[in-house]
Design an enzyme around this catalytic site. Structure first.
Site, PDB file in Angstrom:
ATOM      1  N   SER A   1       0.865  -1.175   0.000  1.00 17.45           N
ATOM      2  CA  SER A   1       0.000   0.000   0.000  1.00 17.45           C
ATOM      3  C   SER A   1       0.896   1.217   0.000  1.00 17.45           C
ATOM      4  O   SER A   1       2.096   1.123   0.302  1.00 17.45           O
ATOM      5  CB  SER A   1      -0.875  -0.017   1.264  1.00 17.45           C
TER       6      SER A   1
ATOM      7  N   TYR B   1      -2.230  -1.505  10.568  1.00 16.99           N
ATOM      8  CA  TYR B   1      -2.139  -1.614   9.107  1.00 16.99           C
ATOM      9  C   TYR B   1      -0.798  -1.089   8.612  1.00 16.99           C
ATOM     10  O   TYR B   1      -0.119  -1.725   7.792  1.00 16.99           O
ATOM     11  CB  TYR B   1      -3.290  -0.821   8.491  1.00 16.99           C
TER      12      TYR B   1
END
Length: 266
Positions: free
Chosen positions: A148, A161
């Site tokens: 990401s 995350y």
């Protein structure tokens, strides 16, 4: 024609995965579903892994008209031993499964932090571990880790995350260094916000964390740092994954392919 001239020819890279087996985690929808369909269209037999049995069945139905096949495998990736076993015999591994919770650090549930790191970092390690013997034996393999922009940048309220994605970046680079002598590449694909259920579910949490109405989250939070003011489509991410598997990408390893609309250009 020499190999170098063939690689520099005018034709667009094509992907033929006939006879290959691919494994995609988090495949019941979103990015994972798009990746599974793209690899199946290239001729691969795809092991589609997810907890969502109904979603996997729907994916397999969509893939029936493609050259490849999609085999549903219902699995919770916190079962690490089962994940490693399922990866045996895999030629292409796409570590995509993920989950998200938006909370300040002082309010972040420790059990959720543990689960996020298990699914998004430890499970990819076990899947890579299970896939490498076959890849090494045949002298070819492709590992694509769905990172990401948060593997490169941090955001507030996403401690688990961000930590998992940063760890995945390091794991991917290590796999690239070890795999290079065996014809195995390992790379990350780094999208910003993709039009998926995972992102849609974040909006309420983001609104609460930032103290703003939900209708302002997209422009003021999710896309605030993006030069391209839109969400990425899952199919765009899947095409980047496919590119890393083409013969012309064999020299790309240990790196991160960023699809962030200019976010990290700031």
């Amino acid at each position: 024609m020499t190999q170098s001239s063939a690689l520099c020819g005018p034709h667009a890279p094509s992907l033929d995965l006939g006879g290959r087996t691919a494994l995609v985690t988090g495949a019941a929808g979103g990015i994972g579903g798009a990746c599974a369909l793209r690899l199946a269209a290239a001729g691969a037999k795809v092991r589609a892994v997810d907890r969502d049995a109904a979603g996997l069945d729907a994916l397999a139905e969509r893939a029936r008209h493609l050259a490849g096949t999609v085999e549903p495998h219902v699995l919770d990736l916190t079962d690490l031993d089962a994940a490693e076993l399922l990866a045996a015999g895999t030629d292409v591994l796409v570590n995509n499964a993920g989950l998200q919770l938006v909370r300040p650090l002082e309010d972040f549930p420790p059990d959720v932090f543990h689960t996020v790191l298990t699914v998004m970092l430890e499970a990819p390690f076990r899947l890579i571990r299970g896939a490498l013997p076959h890849m090494y034996a045949q002298g070819w393999g492709r590992i694509v880790n769905m990172s990401s922009v948060h593997g490169l940048r941090a955001s507030a309220f996403k401690s688990a995350y961000v930590a998992a994605k940063h760890g995945l970046e390091g794991l991917s680079k290590t796999a690239a260094l070890e795999g290079a002598p065996h014809g195995v590449t390992s790379n990350c694909v780094n999208p910003s916000y993709v039009r998926t259920p995972l992102v849609e579910k974040q909006i309420a949490d983001q609104a609460r964390a930032h103290g703003i109405p939900e209708q302002r989250v997209l422009a003021e939070v999710l896309l605030k740092d993006s030069a391209v003011q839109r969400l990425i489509e899952p199919e765009e991410v899947a095409e980047a994954v496919a590119y890393l598997c083409v013969p012309q990408a064999s020299f790309i390893t240990g790196t991160s392919l960023v699809l962030d609309g200019g976010w990290t250009a700031h």
